[in-house]
Structure formats: C-alpha cells, structure tokens
Design a protein around this motif. Structure first.
Motif, PDB file in Angstrom:
ATOM      1  N   TYR A  20       0.820  -1.213   0.000  1.00  0.00           N
ATOM      2  CA  TYR A  20       0.000   0.000   0.000  1.00  0.00           C
ATOM      3  C   TYR A  20       0.856   1.267   0.000  1.00  0.00           C
ATOM      4  CZ  TYR A  20      -2.491   3.683   2.635  1.00  0.00           C
ATOM      5  OH  TYR A  20      -3.000   4.873   3.090  1.00  0.00           O
ATOM      6  N   LYS A  21       1.911   1.302   0.808  1.00  0.00           N
ATOM      7  CA  LYS A  21       2.724   2.503   0.944  1.00  0.00           C
ATOM      8  C   LYS A  21       3.749   2.667  -0.169  1.00  0.00           C
ATOM      9  CE  LYS A  21       2.652   5.178   3.709  1.00  0.00           C
ATOM     10  NZ  LYS A  21       1.866   6.426   3.809  1.00  0.00           N
ATOM     11  N   LYS A  22       4.372   1.558  -0.580  1.00  0.00           N
ATOM     12  CA  LYS A  22       5.485   1.642  -1.529  1.00  0.00           C
ATOM     13  C   LYS A  22       5.106   1.236  -2.951  1.00  0.00           C
ATOM     14  CE  LYS A  22       8.961   0.674   2.058  1.00  0.00           C
ATOM     15  NZ  LYS A  22       9.745   1.929   1.932  1.00  0.00           N
ATOM     16  N   GLN A  23       3.874   0.723  -3.130  1.00  0.00           N
ATOM     17  CA  GLN A  23       3.416   0.299  -4.459  1.00  0.00           C
ATOM     18  C   GLN A  23       4.365  -0.757  -5.047  1.00  0.00           C
ATOM     19  OE1 GLN A  23       0.530   2.480  -5.986  1.00  0.00           O
ATOM     20  NE2 GLN A  23       0.419   2.627  -3.769  1.00  0.00           N
ATOM     21  N   ILE A  24       4.724  -1.740  -4.244  1.00  0.00           N
ATOM     22  CA  ILE A  24       5.674  -2.765  -4.678  1.00  0.00           C
ATOM     23  C   ILE A  24       5.002  -4.133  -4.673  1.00  0.00           C
ATOM     24  CG2 ILE A  24       7.740  -1.526  -3.940  1.00  0.00           C
ATOM     25  CD1 ILE A  24       7.687  -3.094  -1.333  1.00  0.00           C
ATOM     26  N   PRO A  25       5.510  -5.080  -5.492  1.00  0.00           N
ATOM     27  CA  PRO A  25       4.946  -6.432  -5.523  1.00  0.00           C
ATOM     28  C   PRO A  25       5.069  -7.121  -4.165  1.00  0.00           C
ATOM     29  CG  PRO A  25       6.359  -6.058  -7.432  1.00  0.00           C
ATOM     30  CD  PRO A  25       6.574  -4.907  -6.500  1.00  0.00           C
ATOM     31  N   SER A  26       4.222  -8.094  -3.930  1.00  0.00           N
ATOM     32  CA  SER A  26       4.184  -8.761  -2.638  1.00  0.00           C
ATOM     33  C   SER A  26       5.498  -9.452  -2.297  1.00  0.00           C
ATOM     34  CB  SER A  26       3.038  -9.777  -2.601  1.00  0.00           C
ATOM     35  OG  SER A  26       3.160 -10.726  -3.646  1.00  0.00           O
ATOM     36  N   GLU A  27       6.124 -10.125  -3.266  1.00  0.00           N
ATOM     37  CA  GLU A  27       7.372 -10.834  -2.979  1.00  0.00           C
ATOM     38  C   GLU A  27       8.494  -9.856  -2.625  1.00  0.00           C
ATOM     39  OE1 GLU A  27       7.958 -14.069  -2.507  1.00  0.00           O
ATOM     40  OE2 GLU A  27       5.783 -14.273  -2.703  1.00  0.00           O
ATOM     41  N   THR A  28       8.490  -8.701  -3.258  1.00  0.00           N
ATOM     42  CA  THR A  28       9.476  -7.673  -2.923  1.00  0.00           C
ATOM     43  C   THR A  28       9.261  -7.187  -1.499  1.00  0.00           C
ATOM     44  OG1 THR A  28       9.561  -6.948  -5.235  1.00  0.00           O
ATOM     45  CG2 THR A  28      10.415  -5.422  -3.582  1.00  0.00           C
ATOM     46  N   ALA A  29       8.005  -6.999  -1.127  1.00  0.00           N
ATOM     47  CA  ALA A  29       7.680  -6.551   0.231  1.00  0.00           C
ATOM     48  C   ALA A  29       8.078  -7.610   1.263  1.00  0.00           C
ATOM     49  CB  ALA A  29       6.191  -6.245   0.334  1.00  0.00           C
ATOM     50  N   ILE A  30       7.819  -8.876   0.953  1.00  0.00           N
ATOM     51  CA  ILE A  30       8.194  -9.957   1.874  1.00  0.00           C
ATOM     52  C   ILE A  30       9.704 -10.000   2.057  1.00  0.00           C
ATOM     53  CG2 ILE A  30       8.263 -12.475   2.170  1.00  0.00           C
ATOM     54  CD1 ILE A  30       5.511 -12.564   0.790  1.00  0.00           C
ATOM     55  N   ASP A  31      10.435  -9.798   0.973  1.00  0.00           N
ATOM     56  CA  ASP A  31      11.905  -9.794   1.066  1.00  0.00           C
ATOM     57  C   ASP A  31      12.403  -8.669   1.968  1.00  0.00           C
ATOM     58  OD1 ASP A  31      12.207 -12.026  -0.526  1.00  0.00           O
ATOM     59  OD2 ASP A  31      12.513 -10.901  -2.380  1.00  0.00           O
ATOM     60  N   ILE A  32      11.740  -7.519   1.902  1.00  0.00           N
ATOM     61  CA  ILE A  32      12.123  -6.391   2.763  1.00  0.00           C
ATOM     62  C   ILE A  32      11.927  -6.769   4.230  1.00  0.00           C
ATOM     63  CG2 ILE A  32      11.459  -4.065   3.492  1.00  0.00           C
ATOM     64  CD1 ILE A  32      10.871  -3.439   0.557  1.00  0.00           C
ATOM     65  N   ILE A  33      10.809  -7.414   4.532  1.00  0.00           N
ATOM     66  CA  ILE A  33      10.531  -7.816   5.912  1.00  0.00           C
ATOM     67  C   ILE A  33      11.525  -8.887   6.361  1.00  0.00           C
ATOM     68  CG2 ILE A  33       8.804  -8.782   7.479  1.00  0.00           C
ATOM     69  CD1 ILE A  33       6.660  -7.690   5.557  1.00  0.00           C
ATOM     70  N   ARG A  34      11.899  -9.778   5.456  1.00  0.00           N
ATOM     71  CA  ARG A  34      12.843 -10.852   5.799  1.00  0.00           C
ATOM     72  C   ARG A  34      14.236 -10.312   6.129  1.00  0.00           C
ATOM     73  NH1 ARG A  34      10.706 -14.941   1.591  1.00  0.00           N
ATOM     74  NH2 ARG A  34       9.489 -16.357   2.883  1.00  0.00           N
ATOM     75  N   GLU A  35      14.557  -9.130   5.635  1.00  0.00           N
ATOM     76  CA  GLU A  35      15.842  -8.536   5.987  1.00  0.00           C
ATOM     77  C   GLU A  35      15.934  -8.297   7.498  1.00  0.00           C
ATOM     78  OE1 GLU A  35      16.315  -5.024   3.693  1.00  0.00           O
ATOM     79  OE2 GLU A  35      16.417  -6.062   1.759  1.00  0.00           O
ATOM     80  N   SER A  36      14.783  -8.021   8.110  1.00  0.00           N
ATOM     81  CA  SER A  36      14.742  -7.802   9.555  1.00  0.00           C
ATOM     82  C   SER A  36      14.364  -9.076  10.315  1.00  0.00           C
ATOM     83  CB  SER A  36      13.725  -6.707   9.893  1.00  0.00           C
ATOM     84  OG  SER A  36      14.032  -5.502   9.230  1.00  0.00           O
ATOM     85  N   ARG A  37      13.515  -9.886   9.688  1.00  0.00           N
ATOM     86  CA  ARG A  37      13.006 -11.090  10.366  1.00  0.00           C
ATOM     87  C   ARG A  37      13.007 -12.250   9.357  1.00  0.00           C
ATOM     88  NH1 ARG A  37      10.403 -11.778  15.127  1.00  0.00           N
ATOM     89  NH2 ARG A  37       8.992 -13.561  15.370  1.00  0.00           N
ATOM     90  N   PRO A  38      14.097 -12.988   9.259  1.00  0.00           N
ATOM     91  CA  PRO A  38      14.258 -14.022   8.224  1.00  0.00           C
ATOM     92  C   PRO A  38      13.222 -15.141   8.252  1.00  0.00           C
ATOM     93  CG  PRO A  38      16.376 -13.475   9.203  1.00  0.00           C
ATOM     94  CD  PRO A  38      15.335 -12.813  10.052  1.00  0.00           C
TER      95      PRO A  38
END
Length: 343
Positions: free
Chosen positions: A143-161
């Motif tokens: 919603y905030k970054k207008q990015i695909p879901s897998e890209t968003a999940i990868d961002i979260i995994r950087e903090s919480r693998p």
C-alpha cells in the motif's frame, strides 16, 4: 501455532537452513519471549505474541499501537493501556488456507497509517510472527510503496528471516497488489477477488458434497475490455466475454499462425483437441446454478438450445486436462467473435 509443511519448505529454500535448524530457532524465539523486529524504513515492528509479556521491550521501542492477528482472546492485562485508549486492533483469523485476510487489509493499513502520522510506532503480532503478522505487514508495504508482494516480503525478511505467509495469504497479497487502486476503493468490485472467493467456496462445497453458494456472477454485456466473445450458434445471443474465460493447460500449446490465433491463445481458448470453453459463472446461468445440483446442462437464455454443461466436481476436457470446477460451453454450439470495441 503449527508451522505448515509448505511454509517450512519455503523457509528452507529462502534461508538455506535445514528444517531442524529452523524449528530450533523458532523454539528459541518462543522460549526467550523475544523476537520483535523493526521493518526497515518504517515505524512498524513485527513479532510473535510472547513479546507482549516484555513491557520493557515495548517501552524501549516506543510501541504506541498494537495489531493482534490471531484467533482467540489476547491477555487483557498485557495490553490494557492500548485497549482502553483505542490503540489496539484485533483481527481474529487462524493461520489457515481457508482464512480471508485480504478483507482486513484496508482496516489494518488505515490503523497503521493513523498511528504513524501521529508519530507512533506500531507492533503487528500473531502467534509466532511468521505468517499472519507478516501478511499484514506485507499488505502495508504494498500500500505505501506500491511494490509487488514478494518484494515486500523480502524487505521484511531482511529484519526477520523467518517470516513466511502461507500459500493462501500469498495469493491474497498478489490480488491486492495487482488490483491495488480498485481494491482501495472497493475490494468487492475486484473480479480477481470475487474469483478467489468463488474458488474457495467451490472447494469447501465439494468437500461437503454439495453445490456451492455463488455470490458473484460475471457480466455478459459489457464489451469494453473484452478481446473475445462467445455467441449462441443458433440465435446469436452473446453468452460469454473473455473476462469470464478460465484457462487450462493443455499438453502441447498450439502455434499461433494468425492474429486470430494469437488472440485465442491470449484468452486461453485456442487449445488443441479441446471441445469446450471453460468459464466462471455468468449472470444468465444463475437460475440453473442455483438449483443446488452437482451437475447439469446449460441452455441459451434466449432460444433455450443446449449450449453447455457444468459439474462442480470437475470434468475431463477432451484435451486430457481435468478442470475443477467445470462450467463449459461446447465449441460445437457457439461461435467465437471479437466485440466491436475490440476491432
């Protein structure tokens, strides 16, 4: 919370760790009551439920709002200061493929947005901080970054693998991203969402050996945006538009030798040896499909000639592919043409 096999396998592939190592890591997180991680470049944190017992961690991170994403009650003594001030949101869902989490995305996004605009930090937690909370955080990044879901999940995994939304939640996240503007206005108007609900209803009904309840039917009149239409061969009444076509994979795809073939390929009609066009439910089928039968025939609403059939348990196409559910029009009973708007 039970880590589903599919989730565990995905975590193995993403992290390179063995299943045993991953499970041990999860056990350690639970036993130590820690594991609150801040998502990069946001004011959003993600965790399991046990961090709620660590008031010192919540205070150190300046957590002002909490979203609980799990079924059942949350210990009121742990979140009293948040509930009494309206800074706690509870989304009651299980980590299950049958759960509809996408319908809550607008609510959770608005809750997070309001908190962030007020200078607060938001904790999103489920049982273990792996699937449900990760899905809500992913929806927020979409919603905030207008990015695909897998890209968003990868961002979260950087903090919480260890984050890993289950397969159904991933489908819902993809639908949300691919139809974001329309979903933000009215999710019920998104055809892909209605198709998702329809397929889920069919699956549950098949397990109960009964016909599904259909809440949404496709249009057979709005030509705009349709590349192909099917007409009754006898009376020329339009029966289906390309927006309702259901593709299925045949053994060997045909070679497109003309522009007409390329259009048929694109909408999933041009299959070798296929004698059927498979469709989602269309409004003129409603009287027949709501009889509660597991299978039956379809008649043209104008001339009443038989044009196809349906079978909720599925049927085998002449190309050899089993299609479930199967709502089909016989190629011998319809003609293919392009709407004027597509010419």
């Amino acid at each position: 919370m039970t880590l589903q096999p599919a989730n565990l396998k995905d975590l193995e592939l993403k992290t390179g760790a063995s299943a045993g190592e991953l499970l041990e890591k999860i056990r350690n997180l639970r036993e130590k009551n820690i594991g609150m991680d801040r998502i990069a470049d946001t004011q959003v944190y993600i965790s399991g439920m046990f961090v709620l017992r660590r008031a010192d961690l919540l205070e150190a991170a300046n957590i002002t709002h909490i979203i609980s994403v799990l079924r059942g009650r949350v210990d009121k003594t742990l979140i009293e200061q948040y509930t009494t001030s309206g800074r706690h949101l509870h989304i009651e869902v299980d980590d299950d493929d049958d759960e509809n989490l996408i319908e809550h995305f607008q609510t959770t996004n608005a809750f997070i947005d309001k908190a962030v605009r007020g200078g607060g930090n938001v904790l999103v937690h489920c049982a273990m901080g792996i699937s449900r909370s990760a899905t809500i955080c992913t929806a927020y990044l979409i919603y905030k970054k207008q990015i695909p879901s897998e890209t968003a999940i990868d961002i979260i995994r950087e903090s919480r693998p260890i984050v890993c939304p289950n397969y159904a939640f991933r489908q819902q996240l993809n639908i949300y991203y691919e139809n974001l503007d329309q979903a933000m206005r009215n999710l019920d108007d998104v055809p892909a969402y209605q198709r998702y609900l329809y397929k889920k209803e069919v699956e549950m009904s098949r397990m109960a050996h009964k016909a599904p309840t259909i809440n949404h039917y496709g249009d057979d009149e709005a030509k705009e945006g349709s590349d192909m239409e099917l007409k009754c061969r006898k009376c020329r009444r339009t029966l289906a538009l390309s927006k309702s076509f259901v593709d299925h994979q045949a053994a060997s795809p045909p070679i497109a030798s003309s522009s007409r073939d390329r259009i048929l390929n694109a909408v999933g009609l041009n299959k070798p040896n296929c004698q059927h066009h498979f469709l989602d439910p269309i409004v003129w089928m409603k009287p027949e499909l709501e009889k509660g039968e597991m299978e039956g025939k379809l008649e043209c609403p104008k001339c009443k000639s038989k044009v196809g059939s349906y079978a909720w348990q599925g049927m085998k196409c002449s190309c050899g592919v089993w299609v479930t559910p199967a709502i089909s029009l016989a190629k011998s009973r319809v003609d293919e043409s392009r709407p004027r708007s597509a010419l």
